[in-house]
Design a protein around this motif. Structure first.
Motif, PDB file in Angstrom:
ATOM      1  N   LEU A 247       0.833  -1.201   0.000  1.00  0.00           N
ATOM      2  CA  LEU A 247       0.000   0.000   0.000  1.00  0.00           C
ATOM      3  C   LEU A 247       0.871   1.255   0.000  1.00  0.00           C
ATOM      4  N   GLU A 248       1.924   1.228   0.793  1.00  0.00           N
ATOM      5  CA  GLU A 248       2.817   2.393   0.871  1.00  0.00           C
ATOM      6  C   GLU A 248       3.501   2.644  -0.470  1.00  0.00           C
ATOM      7  N   ARG A 249       3.957   1.584  -1.137  1.00  0.00           N
ATOM      8  CA  ARG A 249       4.600   1.740  -2.448  1.00  0.00           C
ATOM      9  C   ARG A 249       3.629   2.318  -3.465  1.00  0.00           C
ATOM     10  N   ALA A 250       2.380   1.850  -3.444  1.00  0.00           N
ATOM     11  CA  ALA A 250       1.389   2.340  -4.398  1.00  0.00           C
ATOM     12  C   ALA A 250       1.155   3.833  -4.226  1.00  0.00           C
ATOM     13  N   LYS A 251       1.089   4.277  -2.985  1.00  0.00           N
ATOM     14  CA  LYS A 251       0.876   5.707  -2.741  1.00  0.00           C
ATOM     15  C   LYS A 251       2.102   6.524  -3.141  1.00  0.00           C
ATOM     16  N   LYS A 252       3.291   6.009  -2.838  1.00  0.00           N
ATOM     17  CA  LYS A 252       4.515   6.727  -3.206  1.00  0.00           C
ATOM     18  C   LYS A 252       4.674   6.818  -4.729  1.00  0.00           C
ATOM     19  N   ASN A 253       4.151   5.819  -5.445  1.00  0.00           N
ATOM     20  CA  ASN A 253       4.219   5.827  -6.906  1.00  0.00           C
ATOM     21  C   ASN A 253       3.170   6.743  -7.537  1.00  0.00           C
ATOM     22  N   GLY A 254       2.325   7.352  -6.691  1.00  0.00           N
ATOM     23  CA  GLY A 254       1.359   8.314  -7.212  1.00  0.00           C
ATOM     24  C   GLY A 254       0.077   7.707  -7.740  1.00  0.00           C
ATOM     25  N   PHE A 255      -0.178   6.435  -7.458  1.00  0.00           N
ATOM     26  CA  PHE A 255      -1.422   5.816  -7.909  1.00  0.00           C
ATOM     27  C   PHE A 255      -2.596   6.381  -7.107  1.00  0.00           C
ATOM     28  N   ASP A 256      -3.762   6.415  -7.735  1.00  0.00           N
ATOM     29  CA  ASP A 256      -4.962   6.945  -7.067  1.00  0.00           C
ATOM     30  C   ASP A 256      -5.567   5.840  -6.202  1.00  0.00           C
ATOM     31  N   VAL A 257      -4.891   5.555  -5.094  1.00  0.00           N
ATOM     32  CA  VAL A 257      -5.236   4.424  -4.225  1.00  0.00           C
ATOM     33  C   VAL A 257      -5.462   4.930  -2.801  1.00  0.00           C
ATOM     34  N   THR A 258      -6.557   4.504  -2.200  1.00  0.00           N
ATOM     35  CA  THR A 258      -6.798   4.715  -0.780  1.00  0.00           C
ATOM     36  C   THR A 258      -7.158   3.363  -0.162  1.00  0.00           C
ATOM     37  N   ALA A 259      -7.180   3.331   1.158  1.00  0.00           N
ATOM     38  CA  ALA A 259      -7.472   2.068   1.841  1.00  0.00           C
ATOM     39  C   ALA A 259      -8.249   2.327   3.111  1.00  0.00           C
TER      40      ALA A 259
END
Length: 428
Positions: A247-259
């Motif tokens: 989850l942390e990698r996805a957010k750092k990569n700028g993906f439009d991801v929340t949890a």
């Protein structure tokens, strides 16, 4: 124009991460003025005055992932009973799941439930629609028509789409419409039939178990498809430490991801199942204490954005079965705030942090104006005494179903009043 003035309150502002004494003036369903202790109070002759007595005033809770039994299971929960429970729990907006019978997968079914909610429910209702027809994972629903009918997002809930090509097409279509897709991060074959989390406890109890890795594997797949399609994605429940790095990698990569995560995974662990207590059977299953602590830290840091009740009413017959056969889920609309205040009283979460996850972040994710204490925001408010002791009696809950794991629990925190659009919908 009706005006209401909330005096002598402690204002919880999740946007500015603050608590301050003050007053709030509400008119025409919106917040029109916020006054701190230092501000000079203007004329109040034309306003209804509510003396909060030093209690906390916060934005109303926006609860994503609520199961209501209409259509098909009205005996478990109706919009009327769910709305009454929500209001008593300080929840001003419920975002409903489509795992009904039949599934909410057509504009006609969606229109039906919105009419029911309009007639019977005292709080705001925002429905999610099924991602695939019948939640069967074979053919995606008509996103455009469903959005026109009022759907705020798409999910198959715990029926994980196993056909990656179908899911890719659905995400691509959702991306073209700007729609939100909510996933349930689980590897479906590994987690099929599981009742508890694998480990020593599961082995001693002889119960079918699933490894925490199943959650990470499901999240890894979903994030890869988010990278491929660019869709707006929300993971409904992250409950294990192993899933957090992805989850942390996805957010750092700028993906439009929340949890999100659930109230139960923040306050209970696998040992609470004890001697096969089926009211503690939820989905995903309760995790280890180490996982629980990691999820609390993720809420504190903002890595996990949202806390939900994942209100899942089940009748007595479906719970009073051997643990392996009993239905999963627990009610939580009315109990969520006092239960989560355990984390405040233990010093693990501050109140602004809690309401950031309960109100502000859900509003942001759904593009709503609420979830904040600011001028111009809807007057969706909850007033509560964080220190009021209570012993929870499940038979006094307003939900039709009484399946709570907190029956008999000693809690601190009582909702004193709830307002939706400036109108009072609950008074203790």
């Amino acid at each position: 124009m009706t005006k209401t003035l909330f005096l002598n309150a402690r204002l919880i502002d999740p946007e500015n991460d603050s608590i301050a004494p003050g007053a709030v003036l509400v008119a025409d369903g919106k917040i029109v003025e916020i006054m701190t202790e230092q501000d000079r109070l203007g004329p109040t002759e034309d306003a209804d005055v509510i003396d909060c007595g030093g209690a906390f005033l916060a934005p109303g809770i926006i609860d994503i992932g609520v199961k209501v039994g209409e259509p098909g299971e009205r005996h478990k929960e109706s919009y009327k009973s769910a709305g009454l429970a929500a209001a008593a729990g300080g929840v001003t907006t419920i975002v409903t799941r489509p795992d009904t019978s039949p599934a909410i997968d057509t504009p006609e079914v969606l229109s039906f439930i919105l009419e029911r909610a309009e007639d019977d429910c005292p709080v705001n209702v925002l429905p999610m629609a099924a991602l695939t027809k019948g939640r069967e994972g074979r053919e995606m629903t008509e996103f455009g028509f469903l959005m026109d009918a009022g759907a705020v997002g798409f999910t198959d809930c715990d029926s994980v789409v196993t056909d990656t090509k179908v899911l890719t097409r659905a995400m691509t279509y959702a991306r073209s419409l700007g729609a939100l897709v909510m996933g349930h991060p689980q590897e479906p074959l590994l987690s099929k039939g599981a009742a508890v989390t694998s480990g020593k406890f599961a082995t001693l109890r002889g119960l079918p178990a699933v490894s925490p890795m199943a959650e990470r594997m499901g999240l890894d797949r979903d994030i890869a498809l988010v990278e491929m399609t660019g869709v707006r994605y929300h993971a409904d429940q992250i409950t294990t430490a192993r899933a957090l790095p992805a989850l942390e990698r996805a957010k750092k990569n700028g993906f439009d991801v929340t949890a999100g995560t659930s109230m139960h995974h923040l306050t209970l662990n696998e040992l609470d199942v004890a001697d096969y207590r089926t009211f503690f059977k939820v989905k995903p299953p309760l995790r280890s204490e180490e996982d629980r602590q990691a999820i609390i830290e993720a809420i504190r840091s903002g890595l996990i954005d949202i806390i939900g009740s994942f209100h899942t009413p089940q009748d007595e017959e479906s719970k009073r079965l051997p643990y392996e056969e009993a239905a999963s889920g627990a009610v939580g609309l009315e109990t969520m705030l006092p239960v989560l205040l355990r984390l405040y009283h233990s010093g693990e979460l501050e109140l602004p942090t809690l309401f950031r996850a309960l109100s502000l972040n859900p509003a942001k994710r759904l593009g709503l104006a609420g979830g904040r204490l600011s001028v111009g925001a809807p007057a969706d408010l909850v007033l509560f005494d964080a220190d009021k002791p209570l012993v929870l009696d499940r038979f006094k809950l307003r939900s039709k179903s009484k399946n709570t794991p907190f029956d008999g629990a000693r809690l601190q925190g009582k909702v004193l009043g709830t307002w939706v659009g400036g109108a009072r919908v609950f008074e203790a």
